[in-house]
Write a protein that holds these residues in place. Structure first.
Motif, mmCIF file in Angstrom:
data_model
loop_
_atom_site.group_PDB
_atom_site.id
_atom_site.type_symbol
_atom_site.label_atom_id
_atom_site.label_comp_id
_atom_site.label_asym_id
_atom_site.label_seq_id
_atom_site.Cartn_x
_atom_site.Cartn_y
_atom_site.Cartn_z
ATOM 1 N N THR A 197 0.855 -1.189 0.000
ATOM 2 C CA THR A 197 0.000 0.000 0.000
ATOM 3 C C THR A 197 0.893 1.242 0.000
ATOM 4 O O THR A 197 2.033 1.192 0.431
ATOM 5 C CB THR A 197 -0.936 0.032 1.228
ATOM 6 N N VAL A 198 0.341 2.352 -0.491
ATOM 7 C CA VAL A 198 1.071 3.611 -0.573
ATOM 8 C C VAL A 198 0.399 4.610 0.362
ATOM 9 O O VAL A 198 -0.821 4.759 0.330
ATOM 10 C CB VAL A 198 0.978 4.178 -2.023
ATOM 11 N N ASN A 199 1.180 5.283 1.199
ATOM 12 C CA ASN A 199 0.598 6.325 2.040
ATOM 13 C C ASN A 199 0.508 7.605 1.225
ATOM 14 O O ASN A 199 1.478 7.997 0.583
ATOM 15 C CB ASN A 199 1.452 6.553 3.293
ATOM 16 N N VAL A 200 -0.678 8.222 1.227
ATOM 17 C CA VAL A 200 -0.854 9.474 0.498
ATOM 18 C C VAL A 200 -1.266 10.580 1.465
ATOM 19 O O VAL A 200 -1.791 10.311 2.536
ATOM 20 C CB VAL A 200 -1.894 9.362 -0.651
ATOM 21 N N THR A 201 -1.005 11.809 1.055
ATOM 22 C CA THR A 201 -1.328 12.983 1.867
ATOM 23 C C THR A 201 -2.098 13.966 0.991
ATOM 24 O O THR A 201 -2.236 13.763 -0.212
ATOM 25 C CB THR A 201 -0.037 13.677 2.349
ATOM 26 N N ASP A 202 -2.551 15.047 1.619
ATOM 27 C CA ASP A 202 -3.208 16.103 0.849
ATOM 28 C C ASP A 202 -2.286 16.561 -0.288
ATOM 29 O O ASP A 202 -2.737 16.873 -1.383
ATOM 30 C CB ASP A 202 -3.547 17.307 1.753
ATOM 31 N N GLU A 203 -0.976 16.592 -0.003
ATOM 32 C CA GLU A 203 0.006 17.080 -0.978
ATOM 33 C C GLU A 203 0.282 16.080 -2.109
ATOM 34 O O GLU A 203 0.524 16.479 -3.237
ATOM 35 C CB GLU A 203 1.342 17.422 -0.284
ATOM 36 N N THR A 204 0.281 14.781 -1.806
ATOM 37 C CA THR A 204 0.660 13.785 -2.826
ATOM 38 C C THR A 204 -0.546 13.135 -3.510
ATOM 39 O O THR A 204 -0.382 12.310 -4.401
ATOM 40 C CB THR A 204 1.525 12.665 -2.205
ATOM 41 N N PHE A 205 -1.748 13.515 -3.093
ATOM 42 C CA PHE A 205 -2.965 12.880 -3.610
ATOM 43 C C PHE A 205 -3.086 13.005 -5.128
ATOM 44 O O PHE A 205 -3.393 12.030 -5.809
ATOM 45 C CB PHE A 205 -4.202 13.479 -2.918
ATOM 46 N N THR A 206 -2.845 14.187 -5.654
ATOM 47 C CA THR A 206 -2.965 14.409 -7.102
ATOM 48 C C THR A 206 -2.050 13.469 -7.868
ATOM 49 O O THR A 206 -2.484 12.765 -8.782
ATOM 50 C CB THR A 206 -2.641 15.881 -7.459
ATOM 51 N N GLU A 207 -0.793 13.439 -7.461
ATOM 52 C CA GLU A 207 0.185 12.607 -8.158
ATOM 53 C C GLU A 207 -0.129 11.115 -8.030
ATOM 54 O O GLU A 207 -0.147 10.381 -9.017
ATOM 55 C CB GLU A 207 1.590 12.896 -7.598
ATOM 56 N N GLU A 208 -0.410 10.658 -6.811
ATOM 57 C CA GLU A 208 -0.605 9.224 -6.554
ATOM 58 C C GLU A 208 -1.975 8.694 -6.983
ATOM 59 O O GLU A 208 -2.097 7.550 -7.393
ATOM 60 C CB GLU A 208 -0.403 8.918 -5.061
#
Length: 107
Positions: free
Chosen positions: A3-14
């Motif tokens: 699984t990949v942890n995503v954040t508000d900042e990386t959501f678009t990319e991931e």
């Protein structure tokens, strides 16, 4: 860990820019059903890695995305295809049920 942890900042990319469907697990550290769901999602992510990406977003640490999708109860798993949330699964469930619900995205 598949699984990949995503954040508000990386959501678009991931998530939005992913070339395959993404299952986003909206969760929190204090949520018992979320913690029960974690190993199920790890197993699912490993088994279907070539068909779907599994991402985890901590709703306490990333309120922007969580509120954008009006996540009211957790765990909520959102299915994103080509950058849009197309489906939602709420609450704990065994892997077989999760696979059954997501079959159409695993082709």
């Amino acid at each position: 860990m598949k699984t990949v942890n995503v954040t508000d900042e990386t959501f678009t990319e991931e998530v939005y820019n992913s070339d395959k469907p993404v299952l986003v697990d909206f969760w929190a550290k204090w949520c018992r059903p979320c913690l029960m769901m974690a190993p199920v999602l790890e197993e699912f992510a490993e088994e279907y890695a070539d068909k779907i990406k599994v991402a985890k977003l901590d709703v306490d640490e990333n309120p922007v995305i969580a509120s954008k999708y009006r996540i009211m109860s957790i765990p909520t798993m959102g299915v994103f295809v080509e950058g849009k949330m197309v489906d939602k699964v709420i609450g704990f469930m065994p892997k077989e049920h999760l696979v059954e619900k997501l079959l159409k995205y695993l082709k």
